[in-house]
Design an enzyme around this catalytic site. Sequence first.
Site, PDB file in Angstrom:
ATOM      1  N   LYS A  59       1.135  -0.908  -0.233  1.00  0.00           N
ATOM      2  CA  LYS A  59      -0.419   0.047   0.086  1.00  0.00           C
ATOM      3  C   LYS A  59       0.843   0.883   0.031  1.00  0.00           C
ATOM      4  O   LYS A  59       0.603   2.514   0.014  1.00  0.00           O
ATOM      5  CB  LYS A  59      -0.786   0.274   1.032  1.00  0.00           C
ATOM      6  CG  LYS A  59      -1.576  -1.001   0.843  1.00  0.00           C
ATOM      7  CD  LYS A  59      -2.963  -1.337   2.174  1.00  0.00           C
ATOM      8  CE  LYS A  59      -4.044  -1.971   1.950  1.00  0.00           C
ATOM      9  NZ  LYS A  59      -3.752  -3.751   2.516  1.00  0.00           N
TER      10      LYS A  59
HETATM   11  C1  LIG Z   1      -4.754  -4.310   1.476  1.00  0.00           C
HETATM   12  C2  LIG Z   1      -3.673  -5.852   1.629  1.00  0.00           C
HETATM   13  C3  LIG Z   1      -3.506  -6.511  -0.184  1.00  0.00           C
HETATM   14  C4  LIG Z   1      -5.108  -6.662  -0.474  1.00  0.00           C
HETATM   15  O1  LIG Z   1      -5.337  -5.472  -1.653  1.00  0.00           O
HETATM   16  P1  LIG Z   1      -6.320  -4.990  -2.073  1.00  0.00           P
HETATM   17  O2  LIG Z   1      -5.577  -4.649  -2.579  1.00  0.00           O
HETATM   18  O3  LIG Z   1      -7.229  -4.728  -1.155  1.00  0.00           O
HETATM   19  O4  LIG Z   1      -7.001  -6.621  -3.432  1.00  0.00           O
HETATM   20  C5  LIG Z   1      -3.011  -7.868   0.101  1.00  0.00           C
HETATM   21  N1  LIG Z   1      -1.750  -7.994   0.899  1.00  0.00           N
HETATM   22  C6  LIG Z   1      -1.803  -7.180   2.470  1.00  0.00           C
HETATM   23  C7  LIG Z   1      -0.879  -7.463   2.519  1.00  0.00           C
HETATM   24  C8  LIG Z   1      -2.549  -6.029   2.002  1.00  0.00           C
HETATM   25  O5  LIG Z   1      -1.623  -4.952   3.104  1.00  0.00           O
END
Ligand SMILES: *Cc1c(COP(=O)(O)O)cnc(C)c1O
Length: 482
Positions: A113
Site C-alpha cells: 500500500k
Molecule cells: C491490502 C492488502 C492486500 C489486499 O489488497 P487489495 O488491493 O485490497 O486487493 C493484500 N496483501 C496485503 C499485505 C495488504 O496489505
Amino acid sequence: MRYISTRGGLTPSSFESILLGGLAPDGGLVVPESYPRCDASLIESWRHLSYAELAFEILRLYVTDWPESSLRALIDKSYTLMAFGSREVTPLTRLDEQRYLLRLSNGPTLAFKDIAMQLLGNLFEYVLLKRGEHLNILGATSGDTGSAAEYAMRGKRGVRVFMLSPHGKMSAFQTAQMFSLLDQNIFNIALDGVFDDAQDLVKAVSADLAFKDRYAIGTVNSINWARVLAQVVYYFKGYFAATTSAMADREGGSAKPPEVSFCVPSGNFGNILAGHIARQMGLPIRRLVLATNENNVLDEFFRTGRYRPRLSNETRQTSSPSMDISKASNFERYMFDLLDRNPDETRRLWTQVDEKGYFDVSSDQRWQTQLERFGMVSGSSSHGLRIETIKEVYARYNEVIDPHTADGLAVCKDYTEAGIPMICLETAQPAKFADTIVEALGIAPPVPSAFQHLQQRAQRFCRMPRDLAMLKTFIRSNAPAR
Ligand SMILES: *Cc1c(COP(=O)(O)O)cnc(C)c1O
C-alpha cells in the site's frame, strides 16, 4: 482526461476535483471516461525507463489538468531510493523457470500500500496548498492501511490524520510502527473496543454532515482513484523486468511481444484492478490470477457468477489478515467494464446487493465471453496451504515470504503455463507477521535494519473510550474549523 461515476451520476470532472473525494455523489465509484490505449511500440519505448520516469509516462495520460512539470516533481519526490530502498522501487526476483516475485513491500511500512500512499501524500499536499485548503483524514485501522496512510501523510502541510485503532489488538510491531510517529499532524487514537467499533465511530462522524463539512473530514480508503492509478505502474515495471531477456533473444521485431501472467493476493480488489487497467491499456498480460484466502467472496464470483458480500459475522479472521474482507470495495469498477460500461446496469446490480444481498450474472450471455476477454481467473487458499507454501519456498529458494504472498503463490500453481512467466506480487514483508512465520519455519523472519529498534522508540497516542462525543471534541480541539 475526465472522470465519471460507475452509476452515471457525475458530470465529467477533472482529476483535481475527484482526487480528495471518496464515493461519487450517486454512491458509485469514480472511473476515467476511457482507458488510454497504448500500442506495442509505445509500450516498448518505456522498457528502460526508471520507476519514476515510467510512472510519469503513465500518470500523465490520466492527470491532464496539472502542469506536467508539477506532476513530474511530485512523482520524483515519491519514488526515491530513500523511501523504497532500491532504485528499481519494485525489484523482481526469479524463483524458478517460470515463477517470479515482484517485490512491492519495500516502502516505509513494509506493505504494497505504500506504493500508492507515498504518492497520494504528495498529491494531497500539492492540491491543498494550491487551493489554500486543509483536510482532516479520519480513519479506522486494524493495522496495515492506517500505518501506510500515516507514513504517507506525516509532515505534509494542510493534512492531519486522526487514526482510530482497537486498543491492544494490533501486533506489537504494527502498534510500534504507528505510535512511534511523533509528527504533530498525526493523531493516533487507541480505542477501547474492536476494529468494528472504530469503524462505526468513523462512520458516525462522517454521517454528521455539518461536522464533516466544518472540520473538512476526509478519508484515504482503497476506493480512492489515485491509489488505483499509482498501482498500474508496477504492472508495467514487472512486465519489463520479466521479459527483458526474452526481448533481447528475439531477432528483428516482427514477432508478437511476449506475454506474462500476474498473480495477485486480493482483498478489496484494488491491486488486481490496477492490473486489469494495465491490460486494458495494452500491456500484454495473459492471465490475471486473483488469489483469496478463506474469505473467498471474489473467488466465488469468478467461479459462479454470483457476487455475495458477507456479513461481518461470516468474515473469518485468518493468518493473512489484510485479505479478510466481507465485500470488495473496488469491485464495482471492474463490473462496470464487464457490463460494457453501462451505468444503469451497474446501478441495478448494486441495488440487488442492497435489497437481497447478492447479484448473479451467470445466466447473462455476455458473462462468459467477457471473463475470457478480460483474462481473469481465481482460486482460494487456506491456513494450511499458506504454511505449506511458506515452508516450500524457504526450502527450495531460501526466501522467507509473508502469508499474503503465500496465498498468491499457492493459487498460481494451477494457472502456470509453459513459456509464460508468472509474476506473483509480494504484498508484505514477513517481519510483519512473525507468528505465522514461526509456525511455518520455526524461526523468526528477518527484520529490516530500519525497524530493528522500533519497539524501543517513544510512542505517542491517546486512549479513548467508545464515545462519539468525546471523539468529536478531540477532533475539534486539534483541527482548525473552516
Ligand atoms: C491490502 C492488502 C492486500 C489486499 O489488497 P487489495 O488491493 O485490497 O486487493 C493484500 N496483501 C496485503 C499485505 C495488504 O496489505
